[in-house]
Enzyme design. Structure first.
Site, PDB file in Angstrom:
ATOM      1  CG  PHE A   1     -38.244  16.556 -10.553  1.00 11.54           C
ATOM      2  CD1 PHE A   1     -38.471  15.361  -9.882  1.00 11.54           C
ATOM      3  CD2 PHE A   1     -36.975  16.787 -11.064  1.00 11.54           C
ATOM      4  CE1 PHE A   1     -37.457  14.430  -9.721  1.00 11.54           C
ATOM      5  CE2 PHE A   1     -35.963  15.863 -10.916  1.00 11.54           C
ATOM      6  CZ  PHE A   1     -36.198  14.679 -10.232  1.00 11.54           C
ATOM      7  CE  LYS A   2     -34.141  15.657  -8.279  1.00  7.56           C
ATOM      8  NZ  LYS A   2     -32.728  15.787  -7.978  1.00  7.56           N
ATOM      9  CG  ASP A   3     -39.322  22.960  -5.549  1.00  4.18           C
ATOM     10  OD1 ASP A   3     -38.413  23.000  -4.696  1.00  4.18           O
ATOM     11  OD2 ASP A   3     -39.399  23.770  -6.498  1.00  4.18           O
TER      12      ASP A   3
END
Length: 462
Positions: A111-113
């Protein structure tokens, strides 16, 4: 839009200065001077937008005119063109009351993308426009590092150094970071925990002279751009349910250790998104659960768990929530953070605890319970959860109420945490991009967990 510090000792600054400052120069965290309020008509208009169109509208509220709209649109489009799913963050139905919001379709399967593809492009844009040097310094409990590196590797004018706790991230997470051999990337494997890495980062950024001399910029969720980018998928998920007539009472269950992802939901709610309940899901490192239940914020003994990216005791975004809990009173926040630094704990009064419990529900998931949830959902619904997402789903199940639906944020592809999943004799096939990592050499430097040792590495690299 201007940005101010939670501790009140920084003059209001614009969006670009805010993302370059990262941690406020007074040691606080930057927040918008005011939170935009959205009307029901605006929400209805946004309901049919694509992910990139929605992101553009939300970013525009916070960027104002510092970046021309056509250029901001290009930044947004470039950032989300790298995702494998056309919806960017699709919502999948598991059963009548539980959905997952898949946030792992970006380049590093995490999800950090969502935020870091945008922030990487934003830093590159600022570097070109201002002819400035961007030296990024960050700490990771696993996923931030790979996403940040992927967002800026090979980009002119930018160098990045990432700290991760030695031996305390999954093998795939380690490989995603350390198989990158670009000249502008440095991986430091720190002997200690993620909390040690995070403490070093915050203390180096608080050393304003060192920060300015080496042009240090933040990639962690202390950077307000990270939070703003993450608010988008709360709106998008809610709209997907609304388009299917499933938006009567919508909860979000958020696996969290650093409080950034759930704070983004809190911000979306304050903007006007009608979120019914925000569920804070932790693992056995449950300082945040204890805070919601008892009003005491105090780190306990560190526990290594099957959800290692949440193995965090000190949540860096907690201070942003305190700012709003205390009515945007920077002086009160400063006093609380000084007390925490001196005594290692914060105790809030009963009226504030009542407000916290109105804002959040919380549940700490035990190690075996996490694995049980993975097994149960794999057997019942043929859906494989990674262990962090499993914490969010377990919390959703525990706090379920008839007549409500809960969206659990699915924070990573299960292939990133095969060590945990194999404990329940579940075999999976790695995506080709992840399988290829195991044949690549690694590049990292193992260092001790002191500020001086990290400084020495940074001086040589930057």
């Amino acid at each position: 839009m201007e940005y101010i510090s939670t501790r009140g000792k920084v003059e209001p600054i614009g969006f670009i200065d805010a993302i370059l400052m990262g941690l406020a120069d007074d040691g606080g965290l930057l927040v918008p001077k005011h939170i935009p309020q959205l009307s029901a008509d605006t929400l209805q208009k946004w309901q049919k937008l694509s992910y990139s169109e929605l992101a553009l509208e939300i970013f525009s509220l916070y960027v104002n005119n510092e970046i021309p709209r056509n250029e901001l649109k290009q930044l947004v489009d470039d950032s989300y063109a790298t995702f494998r799913d056309e919806a960017v963050t699709p919502v999948k139905r598991l059963n009548d009351s539980t959905y997952v919001l898949e946030l792992f379709h970006g380049p590093t399967f995490a999800f950090k993308d969502i935020a870091l593809q945008f922030l990487g492009n934003l830093y590159s844009y600022v570097s070109r426009k201002t002819n400035s040097i961007i030296h990024i310094l960050g700490a990771t409990s696993g996923d931030t590092g790979a996403s940040a590196i992927e967002g800026v590797r090979g980009k002119e004018g930018i160098r990045i150094c990432i700290l991760h706790p030695h031996g305390k991230v999954s093998k795939v997470q380690e490989l995603q970071m350390t198989t990158v051999d670009d000249a502008n990337v440095l991986n430091l494997s720190v002997e200690g925990t993620f909390d040690d890495c995070q403490r070093i980062i915050k203390e180096l950024f608080a050393d304003v002279e060192f920060k300015h001399r080496y042009h240090l910029r933040a990639i962690n969720s202390i950077n307000i751009a990270r939070i703003l980018a993450q608010t988008v998928y709360y709106f998008y998920a809610y709209f997907q349910l609304a388009n299917n007539n499933q938006a009567e009472k919508v909860n979000f269950s958020v696996p969290t250790g650093n409080f950034g992802d759930i704070f983004a939901g809190y911000l979306a709610q304050k903007m006007g998104l009608p979120i019914h309940k925000l569920i804070l899901a932790t693992n056995e490192n449950n300082i945040l659960e204890r805070f919601v239940q008892d009003g005491i914020y105090q780190p306990g003994a560190f526990r290594g768990t099957h959800s290692p990216s949440m193995d965090i005791q000190v949540a860096s975004n907690f201070e942003r929530y305190l700012f709003y809990l205390y009515g945007e009173d920077a002086q009160a926040v400063s006093a609380i953070m000084d007390q925490f630094k001196a005594e290692g704990r914060v105790v809030i009064p009963a009226d504030k605890l009542q407000a916290v419990q109105a804002d959040f529900a919380a549940y700490g998931v035990q190690n075996d319970e996490c694995l049980d949830t993975i097994s149960e959902y794999y057997e019942k619904y043929a859906y494989l959860l990674d262990p962090h997402t499993a914490c969010g789903v377990a919390a959703a199940d525990k706090l379920a109420v008839d007549g409500e639906v809960t969206v659990a944020l699915s924070t990573a592809h299960p292939a990133k945490f095969d060590e945990s999943i194999r404990l329940r004799s579940i075999e999976q096939t790695y995506p080709q991009q992840i399988q290829a990592l195991f044949n690549k050499p690694q590049f990292q430097t193992v260092v001790g967990g002191t500020n001086d040792e990290i400084k020495d590495q940074l001086v040589k690299f930057f």
